[in-house]
Design a protein around this motif. Structure first.
Motif, mmCIF file in Angstrom:
data_model
loop_
_atom_site.group_PDB
_atom_site.id
_atom_site.type_symbol
_atom_site.label_atom_id
_atom_site.label_comp_id
_atom_site.label_asym_id
_atom_site.label_seq_id
_atom_site.Cartn_x
_atom_site.Cartn_y
_atom_site.Cartn_z
ATOM 1 N N THR A 143 0.837 -1.195 0.000
ATOM 2 C CA THR A 143 0.000 0.000 0.000
ATOM 3 C C THR A 143 0.876 1.250 0.000
ATOM 4 O O THR A 143 0.610 2.205 -0.730
ATOM 5 N N ILE A 144 1.935 1.240 0.759
ATOM 6 C CA ILE A 144 2.868 2.370 0.790
ATOM 7 C C ILE A 144 3.561 2.530 -0.562
ATOM 8 O O ILE A 144 3.773 3.635 -1.037
ATOM 9 N N ALA A 145 3.893 1.406 -1.208
ATOM 10 C CA ALA A 145 4.602 1.440 -2.495
ATOM 11 C C ALA A 145 3.746 2.014 -3.616
ATOM 12 O O ALA A 145 4.282 2.397 -4.659
ATOM 13 N N LEU A 146 2.449 2.096 -3.417
ATOM 14 C CA LEU A 146 1.567 2.637 -4.453
ATOM 15 C C LEU A 146 1.979 4.033 -4.890
ATOM 16 O O LEU A 146 1.839 4.390 -6.055
ATOM 17 N N ALA A 147 2.501 4.809 -3.954
ATOM 18 C CA ALA A 147 2.862 6.200 -4.260
ATOM 19 C C ALA A 147 3.925 6.299 -5.346
ATOM 20 O O ALA A 147 3.941 7.257 -6.108
ATOM 21 N N GLY A 148 4.799 5.314 -5.457
ATOM 22 C CA GLY A 148 5.867 5.365 -6.441
ATOM 23 C C GLY A 148 5.610 4.552 -7.691
ATOM 24 O O GLY A 148 6.509 4.387 -8.509
ATOM 25 N N ALA A 149 4.399 4.053 -7.845
ATOM 26 C CA ALA A 149 4.111 3.166 -8.974
ATOM 27 C C ALA A 149 3.320 3.889 -10.057
ATOM 28 O O ALA A 149 2.568 4.813 -9.790
ATOM 29 N N SER A 150 3.517 3.411 -11.299
ATOM 30 C CA SER A 150 2.727 3.913 -12.431
ATOM 31 C C SER A 150 1.285 3.453 -12.259
ATOM 32 O O SER A 150 0.988 2.598 -11.420
ATOM 33 N N GLY A 151 0.400 3.976 -13.082
ATOM 34 C CA GLY A 151 -1.021 3.637 -12.976
ATOM 35 C C GLY A 151 -1.305 2.150 -13.002
ATOM 36 O O GLY A 151 -1.979 1.624 -12.127
ATOM 37 N N GLU A 152 -0.796 1.458 -14.007
ATOM 38 C CA GLU A 152 -1.060 0.017 -14.136
ATOM 39 C C GLU A 152 -0.480 -0.764 -12.962
ATOM 40 O O GLU A 152 -1.156 -1.593 -12.366
ATOM 41 N N LEU A 153 0.765 -0.481 -12.621
ATOM 42 C CA LEU A 153 1.396 -1.189 -11.511
ATOM 43 C C LEU A 153 0.728 -0.819 -10.191
ATOM 44 O O LEU A 153 0.555 -1.676 -9.325
ATOM 45 N N ALA A 154 0.334 0.425 -10.037
ATOM 46 C CA ALA A 154 -0.348 0.843 -8.806
ATOM 47 C C ALA A 154 -1.656 0.072 -8.631
ATOM 48 O O ALA A 154 -1.968 -0.384 -7.523
ATOM 49 N N ARG A 155 -2.400 -0.104 -9.711
ATOM 50 C CA ARG A 155 -3.646 -0.870 -9.632
ATOM 51 C C ARG A 155 -3.363 -2.327 -9.263
ATOM 52 O O ARG A 155 -4.075 -2.926 -8.449
ATOM 53 N N LEU A 156 -2.324 -2.897 -9.846
ATOM 54 C CA LEU A 156 -1.968 -4.277 -9.538
ATOM 55 C C LEU A 156 -1.528 -4.414 -8.079
ATOM 56 O O LEU A 156 -1.967 -5.323 -7.369
ATOM 57 N N LEU A 157 -0.667 -3.507 -7.627
ATOM 58 C CA LEU A 157 -0.215 -3.548 -6.226
ATOM 59 C C LEU A 157 -1.386 -3.366 -5.268
ATOM 60 O O LEU A 157 -1.445 -4.021 -4.218
ATOM 61 N N ALA A 158 -2.319 -2.483 -5.617
ATOM 62 C CA ALA A 158 -3.489 -2.276 -4.760
ATOM 63 C C ALA A 158 -4.322 -3.548 -4.673
ATOM 64 O O ALA A 158 -4.785 -3.927 -3.592
ATOM 65 N N SER A 159 -4.484 -4.226 -5.799
ATOM 66 C CA SER A 159 -5.244 -5.482 -5.807
ATOM 67 C C SER A 159 -4.555 -6.553 -4.981
ATOM 68 O O SER A 159 -5.193 -7.271 -4.205
ATOM 69 N N VAL A 160 -3.247 -6.665 -5.145
ATOM 70 C CA VAL A 160 -2.494 -7.678 -4.400
ATOM 71 C C VAL A 160 -2.484 -7.335 -2.908
ATOM 72 O O VAL A 160 -2.602 -8.222 -2.055
ATOM 73 N N ALA A 161 -2.382 -6.049 -2.585
ATOM 74 C CA ALA A 161 -2.429 -5.635 -1.176
ATOM 75 C C ALA A 161 -3.797 -5.952 -0.580
ATOM 76 O O ALA A 161 -3.893 -6.422 0.562
ATOM 77 N N ALA A 162 -4.865 -5.720 -1.340
ATOM 78 C CA ALA A 162 -6.206 -6.045 -0.855
ATOM 79 C C ALA A 162 -6.350 -7.545 -0.628
ATOM 80 O O ALA A 162 -6.943 -7.979 0.372
ATOM 81 N N CYS A 163 -5.792 -8.329 -1.524
ATOM 82 C CA CYS A 163 -5.823 -9.784 -1.363
ATOM 83 C C CYS A 163 -5.077 -10.185 -0.093
ATOM 84 O O CYS A 163 -5.539 -11.031 0.667
ATOM 85 N N GLY A 164 -3.929 -9.543 0.142
ATOM 86 C CA GLY A 164 -3.171 -9.822 1.368
ATOM 87 C C GLY A 164 -3.954 -9.454 2.615
ATOM 88 O O GLY A 164 -3.893 -10.146 3.641
ATOM 89 N N ALA A 165 -4.718 -8.374 2.548
ATOM 90 C CA ALA A 165 -5.548 -7.974 3.688
ATOM 91 C C ALA A 165 -6.639 -9.013 3.949
ATOM 92 O O ALA A 165 -6.946 -9.333 5.100
#
Length: 179
Positions: A143-165
């Protein structure tokens, strides 16, 4: 005019000759290090699942769907090297190594499963709680890494972070139980 043409030619040659490494640098997406780190983090979590199942085989049915999702994250996060997504590491495959009573790499329960990894707790409920903590910590880091990610990667990281939650929630509910 001849002088201007000579200057233009010199500028073109300088731009071409000084850029031997420039085309390669331009081909590496700026998000690649972030993706590679995310893959390593998912692989480490996958190893933790494998070590936990190896130390506590009775947890395998409960952990199998969560482990499968983490393995899928490895593949989804892998940088695209132009030949399609990189395949998951060998650790992403279903565990085929040590049997019951041993941890990853044949270590007995309670021993460190891999380099830099924490040992698997001796009690199944404690091992599940440790997995929940690892999932939560990784979800927060993503979730913290989202700030440094591009749009596509940010969406993927957000999805994976939600799955981890979600994994954290599922593992935290009745840690010693089967459901």
């Amino acid at each position: 005019m001849a002088g201007a043409a000579g200057a233009a030619t010199a500028a073109l040659l300088t731009g071409c000759s000084g850029g031997a490494d420039a085309p390669e640098a331009a081909e590496v997406p700026p998000e690649r290090p972030l993706r590679e780190g995310a893959v390593r983090d998912s692989e480490a979590l996958l190893e933790r699942y494998d070590a936990t199942v190896a130390a506590h085989p009775s947890l395998a049915p409960r952990l199998a769907p969560l482990r499968a999702a983490v393995a899928a994250h490895v593949g989804a996060l892998a940088p695209d090297d132009g030949r399609g997504k990189a395949s998951a590491s060998p650790s992403a495959a279903a565990p085929t190594g040590p049997g019951p009573g041993t941890g990853a790499a044949g270590n007995p329960p309670g021993k460190t499963p891999g380099k830099g990894a924490e040992p698997v707790p001796a009690q199944p409920a404690e091992a599940v709680t440790a997995l929940a903590t690892a999932e939560r910590d990784l979800a927060e880091a993503r979730t913290i890494a989202l700030a440094g990610a591009s749009g596509e990667l940010a969406r993927l990281l957000a999805s994976v972070a939600a799955c981890g939650a979600v994994h954290t929630y599922l593992l935290s509910q009745n840690p010693g139980g089967k459901a």
